[in-house]
Design a protein around this motif. Structure first.
Motif, PDB file in Angstrom:
ATOM      1  N   VAL A  92     -11.262   7.678 -13.239  1.00 21.84           N
ATOM      2  CA  VAL A  92      -9.933   7.099 -13.073  1.00 21.84           C
ATOM      3  C   VAL A  92      -9.764   5.994 -14.109  1.00 21.84           C
ATOM      4  N   VAL A  93      -8.716   6.086 -14.912  1.00 22.71           N
ATOM      5  CA  VAL A  93      -8.409   5.049 -15.909  1.00 22.71           C
ATOM      6  C   VAL A  93      -7.107   4.381 -15.488  1.00 22.71           C
ATOM      7  N   LEU A  94      -7.207   3.141 -15.048  1.00 19.08           N
ATOM      8  CA  LEU A  94      -6.031   2.349 -14.696  1.00 19.08           C
ATOM      9  C   LEU A  94      -5.603   1.557 -15.926  1.00 19.08           C
ATOM     10  N   ILE A  95      -4.379   1.774 -16.374  1.00 18.74           N
ATOM     11  CA  ILE A  95      -3.846   1.063 -17.539  1.00 18.74           C
ATOM     12  C   ILE A  95      -2.742   0.146 -17.033  1.00 18.74           C
ATOM     13  N   SER A  96      -3.044  -1.147 -16.944  1.00 21.31           N
ATOM     14  CA  SER A  96      -2.110  -2.094 -16.337  1.00 21.31           C
ATOM     15  C   SER A  96      -2.485  -3.516 -16.726  1.00 21.31           C
ATOM     16  N   ASP A  97      -1.466  -4.388 -16.767  1.00 17.94           N
ATOM     17  CA  ASP A  97      -1.749  -5.808 -16.990  1.00 17.94           C
ATOM     18  C   ASP A  97      -2.151  -6.510 -15.691  1.00 17.94           C
ATOM     19  N   LEU A  98      -2.218  -5.751 -14.598  1.00 17.68           N
ATOM     20  CA  LEU A  98      -2.755  -6.203 -13.308  1.00 17.68           C
ATOM     21  C   LEU A  98      -1.887  -7.235 -12.595  1.00 17.68           C
ATOM     22  N   TYR A  99      -0.642  -7.385 -13.013  1.00 15.27           N
ATOM     23  CA  TYR A  99       0.261  -8.268 -12.272  1.00 15.27           C
ATOM     24  C   TYR A  99       0.756  -7.493 -11.044  1.00 15.27           C
ATOM     25  N   GLU A 100       0.011  -7.617  -9.953  1.00 18.87           N
ATOM     26  CA  GLU A 100       0.250  -6.811  -8.771  1.00 18.87           C
ATOM     27  C   GLU A 100       1.365  -7.386  -7.908  1.00 18.87           C
TER      28      GLU A 100
END
Length: 396
Positions: free
Chosen positions: A308-316
């Motif tokens: 699994v590759v999560l591509i995000s700036d992680l601002y949840e």
């Protein structure tokens, strides 16, 4: 070199430096250079002043021109032609982005003649995708042609190396030291046993067999690309669509592409055409990583063979603790999990440092990745190795 020639050369260098400062400062009484601009320099000065100048400089005023871009397609189209004439392509792309950001020219890109005049790049594609829902039918075909050109250029640059790197990783991960007779890789077996060569018999004793298991003939790994499509991730979405299409073309991989903001959209059925993927996205909006990971987790059937590759700036914007629990659960089940803060050519992105640190504590390094580095990251994940960090990067 004589003293006279040396002084002349020094004056030339100094004049060139002064000329460049004059173009940077933009003229007027405050620039302090006293350097006049004429001819090509005057045209370059006008083009720069139209975008960055607050008021017309003396050169522009003397020709009856004023700084600023009129909010009309003909005026902007002329300016686009000017900057392409006077500046190299990378500078043109920067100036186009600045014009869109500083002068609010995005809506003019909805006009076909404007799209035909711009220098197409990844950032322009991101802007077009953000305008997708507002795009009139008369512009849509031109916009798709612009996007397709950029995507084709990216595929030429990235596809061959990605396929070779990922295929090599799949081959290595599928090797076995106890292959069946029909699965023996004789070339590798011979190389691995050359030290057991018996010259008197003219043969190699294969003490160690190298080959592939039966699984080599079917899908070896499942890959899930989970991509944040919030507005700040535009370039990452473009690159993820291209890589998704390349990975989907490998029969040894089962590739899924999921994009999300506060909702989740599965674009796997469009992976044969990355342009269709991109026009299926909706850039902007909020972010609910937890919901996206819940969707991806529900589609995992072979956790030990899944990346699994999560591509995000992680601002949840969703439930933080639930997001981290899902990552921990997938890791515990055997899923190889990678978090990319960005997939783009830019430097260190803005991202949520607390969430990145929390992922690192779970054994998931979070780092930005350039497109050229992505094949190595995927290869490491497929082989269940720690992903190689880009130069200068450190796990967050």
């Amino acid at each position: 070199m004589s003293g006279t020639e040396q002084r002349t050369d020094q004056r030339t260098v100094a004049d060139e430096r002064l000329r460049r400062w004059r173009l940077v400062l933009g003229g007027g009484e405050a620039d302090g250079t006293g350097q006049p601009v004429t001819g090509r320099d005057a045209a370059m000065d006008d083009a720069l002043g139209a975008l960055y100048g607050q008021a017309p400089g003396p050169a522009a005023a003397s020709r009856g021109r004023t700084a600023g871009l009129a909010a009309s397609a003909p005026a902007v189209a002329r300016w686009l032609g000017d900057i392409r004439r006077y500046f190299p392509s990378p500078v043109v792309q920067v100036m186009q982005r600045d014009a869109i950001d500083r002068l609010g020219l995005a809506t003019l890109l909805l006009e076909p003649e404007m799209l035909e005049a711009v220098e197409a790049d990844v950032h322009l594609v991101g802007t077009l995708l953000s305008l997708n829902k507002a795009m009139p039918e008369t512009t849509r075909d031109t916009a798709r042609a612009v996007v397709r050109k950029v995507v084709a250029d990216l595929e030429r640059r990235l596809a061959a190396r990605t396929r070779a790197t990922v295929t090599g990783a799949l081959d290595r991960s599928a090797r076995t030291s106890r292959p069946r007779h029909g699965d023996i890789d004789w070339n590798r077996t011979i190389r691995a046993n050359l030290k057991h060569y018996l010259p008197e018999h003219g043969t190699v004793v294969p003490e160690r067999l190298v080959g592939h298991g039966r699984s080599a003939r079917s899908v070896k790994k499942d890959v899930v690309l989970c991509v944040d499509q919030s507005g700040s991730m535009a370039a990452s979405v473009v690159y993820a669509a291209v890589f998704g299409a390349v990975l989907a073309s490998l029969r040894s991989l089962d590739t899924r592409l999921v994009v999300f903001d506060t909702s989740v959209v599965d674009l796997t059925d469009r992976l044969d055409d990355p342009v269709d993927v991109l026009f299926g996205t909706q850039l902007g909006g909020g972010t609910d990583i937890n919901r996206a990971l819940a969707y991806c987790q529900g589609r995992i059937t072979r956790p030990a063979d899944t990346v699994v590759v999560l591509i995000s700036d992680l601002y949840e914007g969703g439930i933080r603790d639930e997001m981290l629990k899902r990552v921990a659960a997938m890791k515990a089940a055997g899923v190889q999990f990678v978090a990319l803060l960005a997939l783009s050519d830019e430097g260190t992105p803005a991202y949520d440092h607390d969430h990145a640190a929390a992922l690192a504590a779970l054994g998931v390094p979070a780092f930005a990745c350039t497109p050229d580095h992505f094949p190595e990251v995927m290869a490491a994940a497929l082989e269940k190795r720690t992903p190689p960090l880009p130069d200068g990067a450190a796990p967050r």
